[in-house]
Write a protein that holds these residues in place. Structure first.
Motif, PDB file in Angstrom:
ATOM      1  N   GLU A  18       2.110   7.131  -3.930  1.00 37.93           N
ATOM      2  CA  GLU A  18       2.062   6.328  -5.158  1.00 37.93           C
ATOM      3  C   GLU A  18       3.063   6.878  -6.189  1.00 37.93           C
ATOM      4  O   GLU A  18       3.731   6.119  -6.891  1.00 37.93           O
ATOM      5  N   GLU A  51       2.079   2.412 -10.866  1.00 33.64           N
ATOM      6  CA  GLU A  51       2.015   3.254  -9.664  1.00 33.64           C
ATOM      7  C   GLU A  51       1.523   4.665  -9.998  1.00 33.64           C
ATOM      8  O   GLU A  51       0.782   5.272  -9.228  1.00 33.64           O
ATOM      9  N   HIS A  54      -2.067   4.450 -10.239  1.00 37.79           N
ATOM     10  CA  HIS A  54      -2.656   4.426  -8.891  1.00 37.79           C
ATOM     11  C   HIS A  54      -2.792   5.848  -8.345  1.00 37.79           C
ATOM     12  O   HIS A  54      -3.818   6.209  -7.772  1.00 37.79           O
ATOM     13  N   VAL A  98       3.142   0.519   1.388  1.00 38.52           N
ATOM     14  CA  VAL A  98       1.954   1.050   0.689  1.00 38.52           C
ATOM     15  C   VAL A  98       0.695   0.347   1.214  1.00 38.52           C
ATOM     16  O   VAL A  98      -0.326   0.991   1.480  1.00 38.52           O
ATOM     17  N   GLN A 128      -3.315  -4.482  -3.610  1.00 38.29           N
ATOM     18  CA  GLN A 128      -2.093  -4.668  -2.808  1.00 38.29           C
ATOM     19  C   GLN A 128      -1.810  -6.145  -2.522  1.00 38.29           C
ATOM     20  O   GLN A 128      -0.646  -6.545  -2.454  1.00 38.29           O
ATOM     21  N   GLU A 131      -0.143  -7.171  -5.661  1.00 40.09           N
ATOM     22  CA  GLU A 131       1.192  -6.562  -5.780  1.00 40.09           C
ATOM     23  C   GLU A 131       2.196  -7.304  -4.901  1.00 40.09           C
ATOM     24  O   GLU A 131       3.283  -7.660  -5.349  1.00 40.09           O
TER      25      GLU A 131
HETATM   26 MG    MG Z   1       0.402   1.443  -5.866  1.00 39.83          MG
END
Ligand code: MG
Length: 166
Positions: A18, A51, A54, A98, A128, A131
């Motif tokens: 991350e 990020e 995260h 990721v 995710q 994202e």
């Molecule tokens: Mg992330």
């Protein structure tokens, strides 16, 4: 019950992943600044901060489980790109890797009986999906814009209006 060695290693690796993503998005922000696209630079700055947040979610989880955080090295990210589209395609590829890593963490948590990690990983699985969808949308918009400078400028303004999230 302590976290298994395998699971702990994977969680620590995820913190580093991350942070590497955060680092990479910051490099992309720098490139957009150099291209006089401040909106896209802002979008990348926000993405970079997300990020890092995260990474901290995983950091907090490891600490809360009474385990030690071990950070890994981060490679220098790509900082020069051939086109705006290339940057977002790179971002999409990054998000996909990721996602694969989060998904395998979930599988590992199940096989290792680390059920405490399931709510956290479920949150990340949902995250995710969002994202990937948001970066994919930008890639599609850029493909549609093609070489039209007016369309690129509009997209830059739109992306610069991205609200700061969690
Ligand atoms: Mg992330």
């Amino acid at each position: 019950m302590p976290v298994s060695k395998k699971m702990l290693g994977a969680l620590n690796d995820q913190i580093t992943m991350e942070l590497a993503a955060s680092h990479s998005y910051l490099a992309m922000a720098g490139w957009f600044e150099s291209q006089n696209l401040p909106g896209m630079a802002t979008w990348m700055q926000i993405q970079s901060a997300e990020e890092r947040a995260h990474a901290l979610k995983f950091f907090d989880f490891v600490v809360d489980r009474g385990e030690d955080v071990v950070l890994g090295a981060i490679e220098a990210p790509q900082g020069v790109f051939g086109s705006v589209l290339e940057v977002f395609e790179r971002a999409l590829a990054q998000e996909k890797s990721v996602t694969a890593s989060i998904n395998s963490l979930y599988t590992l948590a199940s096989s290792e009986g680390e059920l405490e990690a399931v709510p956290l990983l479920t949150w990340f699985i949902n995250e995710q999906v969002e994202e990937e969808a948001s970066v994919d949308q930008v890639v599609e918009d850029l493909r549609r814009a093609g070489d039209d400078p007016q369309a690129l400028l509009m997209l830059d303004r739109e992306l610069g209006a991205r609200p700061v999230e969690e």
